[in-house]
Design an enzyme around this catalytic site. Structure first.
Site, PDB file in Angstrom:
ATOM      1  N   SER A   8      67.178-110.483 -11.614  1.00 22.79           N
ATOM      2  CA  SER A   8      67.853-109.187 -11.589  1.00 22.79           C
ATOM      3  C   SER A   8      69.038-109.134 -12.553  1.00 22.79           C
ATOM      4  CB  SER A   8      68.274-108.892 -10.144  1.00 22.79           C
ATOM      5  OG  SER A   8      68.840-107.623 -10.006  1.00 22.79           O
ATOM      6  N   ASP A  52      69.041-110.623 -26.939  1.00 21.60           N
ATOM      7  CA  ASP A  52      68.649-109.529 -27.842  1.00 21.60           C
ATOM      8  C   ASP A  52      69.728-109.192 -28.857  1.00 21.60           C
ATOM      9  OD1 ASP A  52      66.254-109.408 -26.580  1.00 21.60           O
ATOM     10  OD2 ASP A  52      66.522-107.427 -25.689  1.00 21.60           O
ATOM     11  N   LYS A  88      62.615-110.153 -12.019  1.00 28.38           N
ATOM     12  CA  LYS A  88      62.894-109.099 -11.035  1.00 28.38           C
ATOM     13  C   LYS A  88      63.664-108.002 -11.765  1.00 28.38           C
ATOM     14  CE  LYS A  88      64.790-106.950  -7.345  1.00 28.38           C
ATOM     15  NZ  LYS A  88      65.749-105.833  -7.373  1.00 28.38           N
TER      16      LYS A  88
END
Length: 564
Positions: free
Chosen positions: A307, A318, A332
């Site tokens: 999460s 990224d 998740k």
């Protein structure tokens, strides 16, 4: 015979009528939409009829309310594992988890060997002030004996209203039982588990986050500021940061954005959420200046990082802000909204999905629908696959659910022997005994005495380790016990030979595990004196942390990883 809850059934009929009217009152709407509302109304009507028939005709008296609650649970199970109905008690506990605060005394407890023990004491809260320590055994709370009480029942006895008193009866090795009276406070726990400079690595700082609560961003910045002041006082430059998100189950989305904001430039994208409607879709970016946007950074994750932890790791990767090290994370990536319901109940419902700045879906998608009646559509082609994405500097990163690290490094698995010791709580129980007779933490020179003490303790506990081979051999013995044939007699002779060989193998297995058992034993004993000492001991033997510190220390390797 039971009676039907006609009030509840009338409510069901009212909802059905309302939904049907909503579908019919939309002139020009597509017929598929009308059909959908009609099917919904018909299904709710059918549910009411089934409930009435069960209430009136089932052979035994039925608790209709309980049955309907089970129906709600079953309905939500067809969606995903995270969409759940919360009763009033569960709704309150969810609030405690997301705020990371509760009314209590600041202890963690566990049930071991049939008793309730204090397993940690939070600094600065009533339990520490009263002198409680790790290893204490609680025997009564407010005069209520704890023998036979469940762990949840004991927790409820400890918790209460802020400002109210609680009296504990405590048993500690080497002392007479004593009573202490504490006053409950609003306990707020920091989500920073440990923050320190690594031994022997100059200025490489290590910070672990245990979860993401509403003040995690503040907690992290506070820890970073403290480390920076320590670096100045020691006249050592801060060379890099290791952010440990292993075992972190996640938490609040805003907290993930705040934590990421400590390491990336203001206004950097962190995550986007996409739902069925435009209102359920939006993008999140950092809103404040970072602690440092250029200091070498390594983020550690494993298969139980989930999460919000995955949001941070995905954004760092990224944006090419740092190196991700460890195992592919849990996957998740579903957004839950808490919808308040009547009677203090709540519905935790998935309303959107998380995507990293490069567009990767964090959720590890299942191939099939969850429910037996296929209430969810099949996965779209390519969704959740190992599709290639590009980072800010055009590096390749991969989808497939979860975050795939730049460097794979696995956490060492404990041996079956060590797992057996830990499962029975023997390391903890011995540490409490050792602490009672040794006022100072053990030095490295005390290793022989520590091992000897533990061996003697295992004898008093009559602990016998049974390996997997032992258990299989025991199954064979049971199969042969009732057989009287010549073949069975021959098999028993083979069994006795195997028994000797397996016993020798068991001793070899214990011998191979001796090093890791000593490391875990020493770490547990240190934890009974000081959590910080135990954490530093654990880091010295952590191969993933060691790998991260090596990469940060080699600036050329670090830069190459972020540019390939």
């Amino acid at each position: 015979m039971g009676t039907a809850p006609f009030g509840s059934l009338k409510a069901v009929a009212f909802i059905a009528a309302g939904l049907f009217a909503l579908g019919a009152a939309a002139p020009g709407a597509a017929s598929t939409r009308d059909d959908r509302y009609f099917e919904t109304a018909r299904s709710i009507d059918l549910m009411g009829d089934v409930t009435r028939q069960v209430a009136e005709s089932y052979v035994d008296t039925v608790d209709i309310s309980r049955m309907l609650y089970s129906g709600i649970d079953g309905m939500l199970e067809t969606l995903d594992p995270y969409s759940v109905f919360l009763d009033s008690e569960e709704s309150r506990e969810l609030g405690d988890l997301t705020s990371n605060q509760y009314a209590g005394i600041g202890v963690t407890i566990a049930a071991l060997d049939g008793s309730i023990y204090v397993t940690s004491v939070e600094k600065g809260w009533p339990a520490e002030t009263a002198g409680l320590r790790t290893g204490d055994r609680l025997t009564a709370i407010n005069g209520v004996l704890l023998a036979g009480k469940s762990l949840d029942a004991v927790r409820e006895l400890i918790r209460g209203n802020v400002g109210s008193p609680v009296t504990l009866r405590v048993q500690r090795h080497g002392t007479e039982p004593f009573t202490c009276r504490l006053v409950r406070e609003e306990v707020r726990l920091s989500t920073v588990g440990h923050a320190a400079f690594l031994d022997g690595n100059g200025g490489i700082a290590y910070i672990s986050l245990t979860s993401f609560a509403d003040r995690s961003g503040v907690d992290l910045k506070s820890a970073l500021g403290q480390l920076q002041r320590e670096a100045v006082s020691r006249a050592i430059p801060m060379q890099g940061i290791i952010l440990d998100l292993r075992e972190n189950p996640g938490g609040l989305l805003d907290a993930a954005v705040d934590v990421t904001g400590s390491f990336v430039a203001k206004g950097s994208p962190v995550v986007s959420i996409r739902g069925r409607s435009a209102a359920a879709s939006r993008s999140y970016a950092t809103s404040g200046p970072p602690f440092d946007a250029s200091l070498p950074l390594a983020v550690l994750i494993n298969a139980r990082s989930a999460s919000a932890a995955e949001i941070v790791a995905g954004a760092v990767q990224d944006l090419d802000r740092g190196v991700i090290i460890g195992e592919r994370s849990f996957g998740k990536g579903l957004v839950q909204s808490v919808i308040r319901l009547p009677y203090e109940n709540a519905l935790k419902l998935t309303t959107a999905k998380y995507y990293t700045p490069s567009g990767r879906l964090i959720q590890k998608e299942a191939g099939d629908a969850h429910g037996s009646r296929d209430v969810l559509p099949r996965k779209k082609a390519g969704e959740g696959s190992a599709e290639v994405f590009r980072t800010a500097s055009n590096r390749k990163v991969f989808g497939g659910g979860g975050i795939l690290p730049d460097i794979i490094a696995t956490d060492p698995e404990p041996s079956p022997y060590l797992e057996s010791l830990e499962r029975k709580g023997l390391l903890f129980l011995h540490a409490a005994l050792w602490r009672a007779s040794h006022p100072q933490p053990p030095a490295p020179a005390d290793s022989a005495a520590l091992v000897q003490s533990f061996s003697g303790f295992l004898e008093t506990q009559e602990f016998t380790y049974r390996s997997l081979a032992d258990r299989k051999l025991e199954e064979l013995k049971k199969l042969l016990a009732g057989e009287k044939t010549d073949a069975a007699k021959q098999a028993m002779a083979v069994y006795r030979t195997m028994e000797v060989e397996i016993a020798a193998g068991r001793e070899r297995e214990i011998g191979r595990a001796s090093g890791e058992v000593y490391t875990a034993l020493r770490e547990e004993v240190l934890r009974h004196y000081d959590e910080r000492l135990a954490a530093m001991e654990g880091l010295r033997h952590d191969p993933v942390v060691r790998k991260a510190s090596e990469i940060i220390a080699r600036s050329r390797t670090y830069r190459k990883l972020l540019s390939r």
